[in-house]
Design a protein around this motif. Structure first.
Motif, PDB file in Angstrom:
ATOM      1  N   MET A 104       1.265  -1.271  -0.232  1.00  0.00           N
ATOM      2  CA  MET A 104       0.505   0.066  -0.359  1.00  0.00           C
ATOM      3  C   MET A 104       0.745   1.068  -0.060  1.00  0.00           C
ATOM      4  N   ILE A 105       1.021   1.941  -0.988  1.00  0.00           N
ATOM      5  CA  ILE A 105       1.077   3.122  -0.702  1.00  0.00           C
ATOM      6  C   ILE A 105       0.703   4.232   0.432  1.00  0.00           C
ATOM      7  N   HIS A 106       1.369   4.688   0.893  1.00  0.00           N
ATOM      8  CA  HIS A 106       1.333   5.335   2.665  1.00  0.00           C
ATOM      9  C   HIS A 106       1.030   6.941   1.859  1.00  0.00           C
ATOM     10  N   SER A 107       2.131   7.453   1.659  1.00  0.00           N
ATOM     11  CA  SER A 107       2.209   8.981   0.671  1.00  0.00           C
ATOM     12  C   SER A 107       2.835   9.287  -0.440  1.00  0.00           C
ATOM     13  N   VAL A 108       2.270  10.786  -1.062  1.00  0.00           N
ATOM     14  CA  VAL A 108       3.026  10.304  -2.149  1.00  0.00           C
ATOM     15  C   VAL A 108       3.453  11.635  -1.932  1.00  0.00           C
ATOM     16  N   LEU A 109       4.685  12.086  -2.270  1.00  0.00           N
ATOM     17  CA  LEU A 109       5.375  13.455  -1.605  1.00  0.00           C
ATOM     18  C   LEU A 109       6.066  13.947  -2.635  1.00  0.00           C
ATOM     19  N   MET A 110       5.957  15.535  -3.369  1.00  0.00           N
ATOM     20  CA  MET A 110       6.847  15.867  -4.897  1.00  0.00           C
ATOM     21  C   MET A 110       8.014  16.398  -3.975  1.00  0.00           C
ATOM     22  N   ILE A 115      -4.201   2.674  -3.729  1.00  0.00           N
ATOM     23  CA  ILE A 115      -3.557   1.108  -4.487  1.00  0.00           C
ATOM     24  C   ILE A 115      -3.514   1.796  -5.242  1.00  0.00           C
ATOM     25  N   VAL A 116      -2.402   1.427  -6.691  1.00  0.00           N
ATOM     26  CA  VAL A 116      -2.690   1.833  -8.014  1.00  0.00           C
ATOM     27  C   VAL A 116      -3.261   1.284  -9.144  1.00  0.00           C
ATOM     28  N   VAL A 117      -4.281   2.012  -9.376  1.00  0.00           N
ATOM     29  CA  VAL A 117      -5.206   1.596  -9.475  1.00  0.00           C
ATOM     30  C   VAL A 117      -5.532   1.379 -11.563  1.00  0.00           C
ATOM     31  N   GLU A 118      -5.031   2.448 -11.614  1.00  0.00           N
ATOM     32  CA  GLU A 118      -4.141   2.180 -13.578  1.00  0.00           C
ATOM     33  C   GLU A 118      -3.215   2.965 -13.711  1.00  0.00           C
ATOM     34  N   ILE A 119      -2.407   1.834 -14.243  1.00  0.00           N
ATOM     35  CA  ILE A 119      -1.077   2.084 -15.248  1.00  0.00           C
ATOM     36  C   ILE A 119      -0.240   2.751 -16.476  1.00  0.00           C
ATOM     37  N   ASP A 120      -2.047   2.605 -17.443  1.00  0.00           N
ATOM     38  CA  ASP A 120      -2.286   2.890 -19.179  1.00  0.00           C
ATOM     39  C   ASP A 120      -2.370   4.202 -19.070  1.00  0.00           C
ATOM     40  N   ARG A 121      -0.532   4.867 -19.137  1.00  0.00           N
ATOM     41  CA  ARG A 121      -0.770   6.292 -19.467  1.00  0.00           C
ATOM     42  C   ARG A 121      -1.898   6.569 -20.269  1.00  0.00           C
ATOM     43  N   LYS A 122      -1.843   6.411 -21.889  1.00  0.00           N
ATOM     44  CA  LYS A 122      -2.446   6.048 -22.557  1.00  0.00           C
ATOM     45  C   LYS A 122      -3.797   7.075 -22.026  1.00  0.00           C
ATOM     46  N   LYS A 123      -4.311   6.003 -20.954  1.00  0.00           N
ATOM     47  CA  LYS A 123      -5.484   5.618 -20.863  1.00  0.00           C
ATOM     48  C   LYS A 123      -6.152   6.618 -19.324  1.00  0.00           C
ATOM     49  N   MET A 179       7.296  -0.100  -7.791  1.00  0.00           N
ATOM     50  CA  MET A 179       7.148   1.627  -7.455  1.00  0.00           C
ATOM     51  C   MET A 179       7.825   2.747  -8.047  1.00  0.00           C
ATOM     52  N   LEU A 180       8.881   2.668  -8.688  1.00  0.00           N
ATOM     53  CA  LEU A 180       9.938   3.068  -9.536  1.00  0.00           C
ATOM     54  C   LEU A 180       9.327   3.230 -10.653  1.00  0.00           C
ATOM     55  N   ASP A 181       8.837   2.242 -11.373  1.00  0.00           N
ATOM     56  CA  ASP A 181       8.221   1.893 -12.857  1.00  0.00           C
ATOM     57  C   ASP A 181       6.844   3.303 -12.890  1.00  0.00           C
ATOM     58  N   PHE A 182       5.664   3.257 -11.428  1.00  0.00           N
ATOM     59  CA  PHE A 182       4.800   4.061 -11.514  1.00  0.00           C
ATOM     60  C   PHE A 182       5.441   5.430 -11.167  1.00  0.00           C
ATOM     61  N   GLN A 221      -4.237  21.209 -10.289  1.00  0.00           N
ATOM     62  CA  GLN A 221      -6.209  20.645 -10.081  1.00  0.00           C
ATOM     63  C   GLN A 221      -4.716  19.482 -11.245  1.00  0.00           C
ATOM     64  N   THR A 222      -4.835  19.853 -12.647  1.00  0.00           N
ATOM     65  CA  THR A 222      -3.984  18.511 -13.002  1.00  0.00           C
ATOM     66  C   THR A 222      -3.064  17.882 -13.006  1.00  0.00           C
ATOM     67  N   LEU A 223      -2.560  17.903 -11.757  1.00  0.00           N
ATOM     68  CA  LEU A 223      -1.246  17.252 -10.938  1.00  0.00           C
ATOM     69  C   LEU A 223      -2.214  16.318 -10.586  1.00  0.00           C
ATOM     70  N   GLN A 224      -2.941  16.844  -9.436  1.00  0.00           N
ATOM     71  CA  GLN A 224      -4.269  15.967  -8.778  1.00  0.00           C
ATOM     72  C   GLN A 224      -4.495  14.765  -9.484  1.00  0.00           C
ATOM     73  N   SER A 225      -5.421  15.621 -10.345  1.00  0.00           N
ATOM     74  CA  SER A 225      -6.138  14.918 -11.331  1.00  0.00           C
ATOM     75  C   SER A 225      -6.037  13.291 -11.644  1.00  0.00           C
ATOM     76  N   VAL A 226      -4.719  13.303 -12.188  1.00  0.00           N
ATOM     77  CA  VAL A 226      -3.279  12.684 -11.957  1.00  0.00           C
ATOM     78  C   VAL A 226      -3.715  11.364 -11.592  1.00  0.00           C
ATOM     79  N   LEU A 227      -2.832  12.269  -9.755  1.00  0.00           N
ATOM     80  CA  LEU A 227      -2.868  11.442  -9.292  1.00  0.00           C
ATOM     81  C   LEU A 227      -3.821  10.356  -8.698  1.00  0.00           C
ATOM     82  N   GLU A 228      -5.355  11.409  -8.892  1.00  0.00           N
ATOM     83  CA  GLU A 228      -6.973  10.329  -8.627  1.00  0.00           C
ATOM     84  C   GLU A 228      -6.411   9.426  -9.875  1.00  0.00           C
ATOM     85  N   GLU A 229      -6.660   9.383 -10.690  1.00  0.00           N
ATOM     86  CA  GLU A 229      -6.544   8.796 -12.228  1.00  0.00           C
ATOM     87  C   GLU A 229      -5.835   7.456 -11.805  1.00  0.00           C
ATOM     88  N   MET A 230      -4.540   7.468 -10.945  1.00  0.00           N
ATOM     89  CA  MET A 230      -3.967   6.250 -11.183  1.00  0.00           C
ATOM     90  C   MET A 230      -3.882   5.889  -9.812  1.00  0.00           C
TER      91      MET A 230
END
Length: 181
Positions: free
Chosen positions: A1-7, A129-137, A87-90, A115-124
């Motif tokens: 499980m991913i606990h946090s995503v930081l930048m 839990i990582v739910v999507e990794i298909d970049r095109k989708k 996770m590095l691939d993610f 907003q776009t940054l958050q949207s991309v993260l929420e899509e993934m």
């Protein structure tokens, strides 16, 4: 499980803070500083790995997985059971999606386009839990959220967009706007 995503940027200023497990506000700044200092210390000592293990006061052990892309550190705090290479691939996929959404992403794009940054993260990721990794989708879903605009990066596409904008303006865009005021 991913606990946090930081930048973080090179100076340690947080640019993204997304927690999937609760961390009290009083401990968040200390956690950010601790992670940033460990990463920078490792770089100064010539460390060649992107994986760190951390023990907190509560005896909860997690991995710190990070990757640096042009002045920004993308950091994941994950369980010990998670595959560091996965996770590095993610992280790489996340950066590729941002690069497509922002057309050669920069730190300023991420600060002003949060907003776009958050949207991309929420899509993934959902709930850690990582739910999507298909970049095109992912990019297609973000594009639909932004009103269905496609990103045509070719010279012809840019000229067409410029021509459409000029045509709209010349067709009374400004005149219509100013007369309605």
């Amino acid at each position: 499980m991913i606990h946090s995503v930081l930048m973080f940027n090179n100076q340690g200023s947080p640019r993204l803070m997304k927690h999937y497990t609760p961390i009290p506000l009083s401990q968040q700044k200390e956690l950010y500083d601790q992670i940033y200092n460990r990463i920078k210390l490792g770089e100064q000592q010539g460390q060649k790995t992107n994986f760190l293990t951390n023990n907190t006061e509560s005896d909860a052990t997690y991995q710190i997985i990070y990757k640096k892309y042009s002045g920004l550190y993308f950091v994941l705090l994950v369980d010990l059971e998670e595959s560091p290479l996965r996770m590095l691939d993610f992280i790489h996929g996340f950066v590729e999606c941002l690069n497509v959404c922002f057309e050669d992403v920069t730190e300023l794009d991420l600060v002003f386009g949060w907003q776009t940054l958050q949207s991309v993260l929420e899509e993934m990721i959902v709930g850690g839990i990582v739910v999507e990794i298909d970049r095109k989708k992912i990019v297609q879903n973000i594009d639909e959220l932004n009103g269905g605009h496609t990103s045509d990066n070719s010279l012809e596409g840019g000229v067409k967009r410029l021509g459409d904008t000029l045509f709209s303006f010349a067709s009374g865009g400004f005149g219509t706007w100013s007369s309605s005021k």
